[in-house]
Design a protein around this motif. Sequence first.
Motif, mmCIF file in Angstrom:
data_model
loop_
_atom_site.group_PDB
_atom_site.id
_atom_site.type_symbol
_atom_site.label_atom_id
_atom_site.label_comp_id
_atom_site.label_asym_id
_atom_site.label_seq_id
_atom_site.Cartn_x
_atom_site.Cartn_y
_atom_site.Cartn_z
ATOM 1 N N THR A 33 1.669 27.818 86.749
ATOM 2 C CA THR A 33 0.290 28.159 86.400
ATOM 3 C C THR A 33 0.204 29.605 85.941
ATOM 4 O O THR A 33 -0.501 29.924 84.974
ATOM 5 C CB THR A 33 -0.635 27.906 87.597
ATOM 6 O OG1 THR A 33 -0.489 26.559 88.035
ATOM 7 C CG2 THR A 33 -2.090 28.164 87.231
ATOM 8 N N ALA A 34 0.911 30.511 86.620
ATOM 9 C CA ALA A 34 0.915 31.925 86.233
ATOM 10 C C ALA A 34 1.505 32.101 84.844
ATOM 11 O O ALA A 34 0.962 32.864 84.005
ATOM 12 C CB ALA A 34 1.692 32.747 87.254
ATOM 13 N N VAL A 35 2.596 31.400 84.553
ATOM 14 C CA VAL A 35 3.223 31.487 83.226
ATOM 15 C C VAL A 35 2.260 30.969 82.166
ATOM 16 O O VAL A 35 2.083 31.559 81.101
ATOM 17 C CB VAL A 35 4.570 30.713 83.224
ATOM 18 C CG1 VAL A 35 5.077 30.512 81.816
ATOM 19 C CG2 VAL A 35 5.591 31.433 84.068
ATOM 20 N N LYS A 36 1.620 29.838 82.466
ATOM 21 C CA LYS A 36 0.677 29.264 81.501
ATOM 22 C C LYS A 36 -0.513 30.187 81.284
ATOM 23 O O LYS A 36 -1.010 30.328 80.163
ATOM 24 C CB LYS A 36 0.214 27.889 81.974
ATOM 25 C CG LYS A 36 1.273 26.828 81.808
ATOM 26 C CD LYS A 36 0.776 25.487 82.241
ATOM 27 C CE LYS A 36 1.893 24.450 82.115
ATOM 28 N NZ LYS A 36 1.480 23.140 82.567
ATOM 29 N N MET A 37 -0.978 30.836 82.336
ATOM 30 C CA MET A 37 -2.094 31.776 82.197
ATOM 31 C C MET A 37 -1.676 32.972 81.347
ATOM 32 O O MET A 37 -2.446 33.440 80.501
ATOM 33 C CB MET A 37 -2.593 32.229 83.565
ATOM 34 C CG MET A 37 -3.398 31.146 84.278
ATOM 35 S SD MET A 37 -4.013 31.662 85.875
ATOM 36 C CE MET A 37 -5.221 32.857 85.417
ATOM 37 N N GLU A 38 -0.445 33.458 81.563
ATOM 38 C CA GLU A 38 0.037 34.566 80.745
ATOM 39 C C GLU A 38 0.154 34.147 79.282
ATOM 40 O O GLU A 38 -0.201 34.901 78.366
ATOM 41 C CB GLU A 38 1.381 35.070 81.268
ATOM 42 C CG GLU A 38 1.270 35.840 82.560
ATOM 43 C CD GLU A 38 2.643 36.265 83.104
ATOM 44 O OE1 GLU A 38 3.646 36.095 82.388
ATOM 45 O OE2 GLU A 38 2.682 36.756 84.229
ATOM 46 N N GLN A 39 0.641 32.913 79.045
ATOM 47 C CA GLN A 39 0.737 32.409 77.677
ATOM 48 C C GLN A 39 -0.658 32.276 77.061
ATOM 49 O O GLN A 39 -0.874 32.613 75.888
ATOM 50 C CB GLN A 39 1.447 31.048 77.649
ATOM 51 C CG GLN A 39 2.929 31.127 77.919
ATOM 52 C CD GLN A 39 3.567 29.745 78.013
ATOM 53 O OE1 GLN A 39 2.865 28.739 78.091
ATOM 54 N NE2 GLN A 39 4.891 29.723 78.030
ATOM 55 N N GLN A 41 -3.285 34.023 77.894
ATOM 56 C CA GLN A 41 -3.791 35.368 77.642
ATOM 57 C C GLN A 41 -3.155 35.943 76.371
ATOM 58 O O GLN A 41 -3.829 36.589 75.570
ATOM 59 C CB GLN A 41 -3.516 36.274 78.836
ATOM 60 C CG GLN A 41 -4.411 35.983 80.028
ATOM 61 C CD GLN A 41 -4.049 36.806 81.257
ATOM 62 O OE1 GLN A 41 -2.999 37.461 81.291
ATOM 63 N NE2 GLN A 41 -4.906 36.767 82.266
ATOM 64 N N ALA A 42 -1.860 35.694 76.183
ATOM 65 C CA ALA A 42 -1.196 36.163 74.965
ATOM 66 C C ALA A 42 -1.796 35.464 73.734
ATOM 67 O O ALA A 42 -2.060 36.105 72.701
ATOM 68 C CB ALA A 42 0.308 35.903 75.041
ATOM 69 N N THR A 43 -2.023 34.168 73.873
ATOM 70 C CA THR A 43 -2.635 33.423 72.769
ATOM 71 C C THR A 43 -4.042 33.943 72.505
ATOM 72 O O THR A 43 -4.455 34.096 71.345
ATOM 73 C CB THR A 43 -2.678 31.922 73.108
ATOM 74 O OG1 THR A 43 -1.368 31.472 73.414
ATOM 75 C CG2 THR A 43 -3.241 31.112 71.971
ATOM 76 N N ARG A 45 -5.128 36.980 73.066
ATOM 77 C CA ARG A 45 -4.990 38.269 72.394
ATOM 78 C C ARG A 45 -4.673 38.080 70.910
ATOM 79 O O ARG A 45 -5.241 38.757 70.053
ATOM 80 C CB ARG A 45 -3.907 39.110 73.068
ATOM 81 C CG ARG A 45 -4.343 39.757 74.372
ATOM 82 C CD ARG A 45 -3.346 40.812 74.832
ATOM 83 N NE ARG A 45 -2.035 40.257 75.120
ATOM 84 C CZ ARG A 45 -1.644 39.789 76.307
ATOM 85 N NH1 ARG A 45 -2.485 39.819 77.329
ATOM 86 N NH2 ARG A 45 -0.438 39.295 76.486
#
Length: 168
Positions: A33-39, A41-43, A45
């Motif tokens: 979930t953390a990885v997906k949230m970071e992805q 957030q990157a998307t 941005r």
Amino acid sequence: MSKAVIERSSPEIRYDVAPSVPLIARDSFVADTAVKMEQMQATLRLLSRDMSQLAGAVADLQKATEDERHYRNFRMGEQRSRESKLDEVLRKCRDLKARLDRIEYTSPRGDYHAYTSFEAISRKLAEFDTFRAYAQRIERSLNARAWLLCAIIAAGAGVLVVAARLAS
């Protein structure tokens, strides 16, 4: 961490201490979930950056269309100006033609084939200028004769006045 250590370090914040059992499935879910949230957030941005670029492109397009609209309005104004000048010249030519037809009345519809070139019109205008010069010479001659007649009448009146004085 034990409950006593947590209460000693920060008495205002209370943490519930969970049992220390291995939670592998939960840990992997949290990590995914953390990885997906970071992805995401990157998307997000990237999307916001793309959106700001698109906003700049739209602003440039709006400016270009505004410039094009101003240029089109300018061209239309110039075209209207040329057309009005041409209409004015045509109106003046028609007026001159009508005046010429009134001066030189040959037929009820006018002799339009006699003046098909500027040379023919120039000859006719030169002919009118000779008539104008002739009329001006006649006018000067008549003015001179009128002044001479006035002078003779004034002299005759003067002679009559002098004769009347001498007679009395």
